[in-house]
Design a protein around this motif. Structure first.
Motif, short mmCIF file in Angstrom:
data_model
loop_
_atom_site.label_atom_id
_atom_site.label_comp_id
_atom_site.label_asym_id
_atom_site.label_seq_id
_atom_site.Cartn_x
_atom_site.Cartn_y
_atom_site.Cartn_z
N ALA A 135 24.39 81.05 34.08
CA ALA A 135 23.06 81.63 34.44
C ALA A 135 22.23 80.58 34.80
O ALA A 135 21.25 81.32 34.48
N LEU A 156 20.35 81.45 37.34
CA LEU A 156 19.92 83.07 37.68
C LEU A 156 18.15 82.90 37.87
O LEU A 156 17.82 83.77 38.75
N GLY A 194 24.59 87.67 34.58
CA GLY A 194 24.67 85.51 34.48
C GLY A 194 25.62 84.95 34.97
O GLY A 194 25.93 83.68 35.65
N TYR A 240 16.47 87.52 36.06
CA TYR A 240 16.98 87.92 34.39
C TYR A 240 16.53 88.57 33.51
O TYR A 240 16.78 89.66 33.27
N GLN A 283 14.18 82.86 36.57
CA GLN A 283 13.59 83.85 35.44
C GLN A 283 13.26 85.42 35.70
O GLN A 283 13.47 86.28 35.18
N HIS A 312 22.19 86.48 41.62
CA HIS A 312 23.39 85.76 40.84
C HIS A 312 24.29 85.09 42.25
O HIS A 312 24.20 85.59 43.23
N TYR A 351 13.89 81.28 29.98
CA TYR A 351 14.86 82.39 29.66
C TYR A 351 16.22 81.57 29.15
O TYR A 351 17.30 82.49 28.96
N PHE A 373 18.78 83.24 26.47
CA PHE A 373 20.64 83.74 27.09
C PHE A 373 21.39 83.23 26.46
O PHE A 373 22.72 83.88 26.13
#
Length: 267
Positions: A174, A177, A30, A182, A179, A57, A146, A150
């Motif tokens: 994050a 990030l 993340g 993740y 879905q 990322h 997500y 998280f």
């Protein structure tokens, strides 16, 4: 400082001298390479530094095909090293970054001089593993945004007041990030313990230093067991420190990491 965007992995390179060793840094789940802001100025005088954003990322694009994301990452890292004419490196990773490092150690051991694994991820405690399986179950992973699981995981891994800075950083980053990334990386983290079994099947004598916090309750027990069984491994446990040692105890982390890397650097 070099920053070439024409690559599948975004990176920043700080070049000191051609005669200096290279250290490559890998961030956690993340996050992005900015998690190492406390390390840049410390290591710059003595080493060339390479910071990489993992796929999905930071500024690195997500993987769009069905290739295993860990295989893809290791391959692209080595391609990047070749492009920059870097032969051998020291590796420093945090959390998810330690999984990437160990995968590189299995596939490209001759490219690695030493490894520092901070907040290394191994087998989860049983209840953490159960929670991961629930999150990855078909109905849950498609129903929940997500960031809901998280944020929950972030508070479970870093529950204390002195973990807040690390926890807030990862939650904030994050949000970028997505879905797909993740879920791809969560599968890797959930099964991280398998990489240790694979490492045992091959002779791997790359010098390795584990740095963990004594408050890293989810992973510390398992990492202590792994470190004791590995011939080439050392272990340092930092007091009053959680999962993200390079933020929570940055001064100690920097000193211990540099001392270890220096032992295996070119004269």
């Amino acid at each position: 400082m070099l920053n070439f965007k024409k690559t599948s992995l975004h990176y920043e390179a700080y070049i000191n001298s051609e005669k200096k060793d290279w250290i490559v840094f890998f961030h956690g789940f993340g996050g992005n390479y900015s998690i190492f802001n406390r390390q840049i100025e410390y290591f710059k005088p003595d080493y060339n530094l390479l910071f990489i954003d993992l796929p999905g990322h930071g500024k690195s694009p997500d993987l769009t095909n069905n290739e295993n994301i860990l295989d893809y990452t290791s391959r692209k890292v080595v391609e990047l090293l070749d492009r920059l004419h870097i032969n051998q490196v020291h590796l420093i990773g945090v959390s998810l970054g330690t999984i990437v490092i160990q995968d590189l150690a299995m596939k490209f051991p001759k490219r690695i001089k030493s490894m520092v694994l901070s907040g290394a991820v191994g087998r989860w405690l049983w209840w953490g593993e159960t929670l991961g399986k629930i999150v990855l179950s078909f109905p849950i992973r498609n129903m929940l945004p997500y960031m809901v699981p998280f944020v929950s995981f972030a508070h479970i891994l870093m529950p204390k007041r002195n973990h807040k800075k690390s926890r807030d950083f990862f939650i904030k980053e994050a949000l970028k990030l997505g879905q797909n990334s993740y879920l791809r990386w969560l599968y890797i983290v959930k099964d991280a313990h398998q990489i240790y079994s694979k490492l045992k099947q091959q002779v791997n004598k790359i010098p390795k230093l584990y740095i963990s916090g004594d408050e890293d309750h989810m992973f510390l027990q398992g990492i202590v067991k792994h470190a004791r069984k590995e011939e080439s491994a050392e272990l340092t446990i930092l007091e009053k420190c959680g999962h993200v040692c390079n933020i929570e105890q940055s001064s100690q982390f920097n000193l211990i990491s540099r001392d270890f890397v220096t032992k295996y650097s070119a004269v």
